[in-house]
Design a protein around this motif. Structure first.
Motif, PDB file in Angstrom:
ATOM      1  N   ALA A   1      -6.746   2.000   3.552  1.00  0.00           N
ATOM      2  CA  ALA A   1      -8.168   1.805   3.827  1.00  0.00           C
ATOM      3  C   ALA A   1      -8.714   0.597   3.077  1.00  0.00           C
ATOM      4  CB  ALA A   1      -8.948   3.061   3.442  1.00  0.00           C
ATOM      5  N   ARG A   2      -8.287   0.410   1.825  1.00  0.00           N
ATOM      6  CA  ARG A   2      -8.738  -0.759   1.060  1.00  0.00           C
ATOM      7  C   ARG A   2      -8.222  -2.046   1.691  1.00  0.00           C
ATOM      8  NH1 ARG A   2      -7.669   2.656  -3.410  1.00  0.00           N
ATOM      9  NH2 ARG A   2      -5.567   1.764  -3.613  1.00  0.00           N
ATOM     10  N   PHE A   3      -6.982  -2.013   2.157  1.00  0.00           N
ATOM     11  CA  PHE A   3      -6.447  -3.192   2.838  1.00  0.00           C
ATOM     12  C   PHE A   3      -7.282  -3.517   4.076  1.00  0.00           C
ATOM     13  CE2 PHE A   3      -3.942  -5.061   6.224  1.00  0.00           C
ATOM     14  CZ  PHE A   3      -3.375  -6.164   5.608  1.00  0.00           C
TER      15      PHE A   3
ATOM     16  N   ALA B   1     -12.086   4.609   7.297  1.00  0.00           N
ATOM     17  CA  ALA B   1     -10.928   5.239   6.657  1.00  0.00           C
ATOM     18  C   ALA B   1     -10.629   6.595   7.278  1.00  0.00           C
ATOM     19  CB  ALA B   1     -11.187   5.392   5.155  1.00  0.00           C
TER      20      ALA B   1
ATOM     21  N   ALA C   1       0.839  -1.195   0.000  1.00  0.00           N
ATOM     22  CA  ALA C   1       0.000   0.000   0.000  1.00  0.00           C
ATOM     23  C   ALA C   1       0.877   1.249   0.000  1.00  0.00           C
ATOM     24  CB  ALA C   1      -0.922   0.007   1.214  1.00  0.00           C
TER      25      ALA C   1
ATOM     26  N   ILE D   1     -10.417  -2.883   4.611  1.00  0.00           N
ATOM     27  CA  ILE D   1     -11.709  -3.440   4.196  1.00  0.00           C
ATOM     28  C   ILE D   1     -11.556  -4.892   3.746  1.00  0.00           C
ATOM     29  CG2 ILE D   1     -13.535  -3.268   2.453  1.00  0.00           C
ATOM     30  CD1 ILE D   1     -13.103  -0.224   2.518  1.00  0.00           C
ATOM     31  N   ASP D   2     -10.464  -5.171   3.031  1.00  0.00           N
ATOM     32  CA  ASP D   2     -10.259  -6.519   2.497  1.00  0.00           C
ATOM     33  C   ASP D   2      -9.715  -7.501   3.530  1.00  0.00           C
ATOM     34  OD1 ASP D   2     -11.112  -5.599   0.064  1.00  0.00           O
ATOM     35  OD2 ASP D   2      -9.086  -5.249  -0.725  1.00  0.00           O
TER      36      ASP D   2
ATOM     37  N   ALA E   1      -5.567   5.784   0.943  1.00  0.00           N
ATOM     38  CA  ALA E   1      -6.667   5.042   0.335  1.00  0.00           C
ATOM     39  C   ALA E   1      -6.314   3.561   0.209  1.00  0.00           C
ATOM     40  CB  ALA E   1      -7.007   5.621  -1.035  1.00  0.00           C
ATOM     41  N   GLY E   2      -5.049   3.277  -0.114  1.00  0.00           N
ATOM     42  CA  GLY E   2      -4.613   1.889  -0.198  1.00  0.00           C
ATOM     43  C   GLY E   2      -4.654   1.188   1.150  1.00  0.00           C
TER      44      GLY E   2
END
Length: 392
Positions: A73-75, A95, A66, A77-78, A70-71
């Motif tokens: 935050a995506r991590f 986030a 990341a 979530i995933d 934003a990266g």
């Protein structure tokens, strides 16, 4: 028990399809615990997550490649509930929670905690006679996409171990200043016994030499125009009459390079505190594509005596200084640091520290390809958790 993680984590690279062996490291302080002890910038009222857990989440994301908030935050979530539970998160943070935390974190405290942890676990102590010389490079880097409150990018000065590119100390350069005032705070908290500090000509300062020797370390410093009398003294030495003491030949990056080194003691002495030897390095480079050859002469001084370091060791320490440039390349290419547009508060510095920590952990685990390592840890969170020793 050895403090190195390499033996425990070697299987990460040997077979990525195998489960990692259980990690039993009772002598290590959990990195999660170290991060949790940092000063928390948030108000006590309304805290839902431990500071160490949130920073551990950010670090896991950076380990997986990341490069932005934003990266991260995506991590988050995933990530699976099991991963979040193991780092102490009973629910998914928003986030905005991470976006508010990093810009307010104490940059000095974060760097001190990370640097101390990496310094402790960076290497196995090896007793040798004479004692092994450990190279420590001091060099600065601008985080070009960031801002320090004005129009300028923030500038960070770091102390990097030659052997494994680990950043064991870091300080931010004050706005409208340069690296020189940050040198003393960078090194004053470190145990420098047995270390050799290498730095470019900017740090060839008498105060720096006094500090280094007072802390029980040695130095190798490049001499250029900012020390005119000293440079004149070095250039006037009878280098042509001195025998060649060390020579290396390398071919890489589309060029052939030959480096020749001569070193000598000077009586009654050099015009610099604690300097014992003068060094001349002639670097001859030939570009394979153009056929053009350039020759450059570099002068340096060191507090190491001939009995403390051979010409081969001096050459290795001088060449090892440029490991810091390899670290900067990884941060810029793999982690897109210069392209980052994170600008709020201390977030750019915090992200740089997390990148340093991720690279240090990856190197400690034995990886040579950082991109392959981030790809691996992105898909194998269980390996990343073992790497971080984040069991709670």
């Amino acid at each position: 028990m050895s403090s190195s993680l390499i033996g425990v984590l070697q299987r990460h690279r040997e077979d990525v399809d195998l489960s990692c062996p259980p990690v039993e490291l009772p002598d290590l302080t959990s990195l999660s615990t170290v991060l949790d002890r940092l000063p928390d910038p948030r108000r006590v009222r309304g805290r839902r997550y431990r500071l160490g857990s949130l920073l551990a989440l950010c670090l896991l994301a950076v380990l997986g490649g990341a490069t932005t908030l934003a990266g991260i935050a995506r991590f988050a979530i995933d990530s699976t509930p099991e991963v979040r539970k193991r780092i102490g998160l009973d629910r998914l943070p928003r986030a905005t929670t991470l976006g508010r935390l990093l810009p307010r974190i104490d940059g000095d405290a974060l760097d001190d905690a990370v640097g101390a942890w990496l310094a402790r676990h960076s290497r196995d102590p090896v007793e040798t006679d004479p004692p092994e010389l450990v190279g420590l490079a001091v060099d600065g880097k601008a985080v070009r996409g960031s801002r320090d409150g004005g129009k300028s990018a923030i500038h960070l000065l770091a102390a990097v171990l030659h052997e494994n590119q680990m950043v064991i100390s870091q300080r931010q350069i004050a706005a409208k200043s340069n690296e020189i005032p940050a040198f003393a705070p960078l090194l004053e908290r470190l145990d420098l016994r047995g270390h050799v500090i290498t730095a470019d000509a900017m740090h060839t300062q008498t105060d720096h030499a006094e500090q280094i020797t007072a802390q029980g370390a040695h130095y190798i410093l490049v001499v250029k125009g900012n020390q005119k009398k000293l440079r004149r003294q070095l250039r006037r030495l009878p280098w042509r009459e001195m025998p060649l003491q060390h020579r290396t030949r390398d071919t890489n990056h589309g060029r052939r390079e030959i480096r020749r080194l001569k070193a000598c003691t000077v009586q009654p002495g050099l015009l610099f505190p604690h300097a014992v030897q003068a060094i001349e390095i002639k670097r001859r480079r030939t570009n394979h594509k153009t056929g053009k050859t350039t020759v450059k002469t570099i002068y340096a001084i060191t507090s190491l005596s001939p009995a403390q370091a051979t010409p081969a060791q001096l050459a290795q320490l001088i060449r090892g200084h440029w490991q810091v440039e390899a670290l900067h390349h990884v941060r810029d290419v793999t982690f897109a640091e210069d392209a980052s547009r994170i600008r709020t508060g201390t977030a750019p510095r915090a992200m740089a520290t997390l990148r340093n920590l991720a690279i240090g952990l990856i190197r400690q685990a034995g990886w040579t390809n950082i991109t392959a390592a981030t790809d691996h840890y992105r898909s194998r969170a269980d390996h990343a958790l073992q790497l971080l020793d984040l069991e709670t």
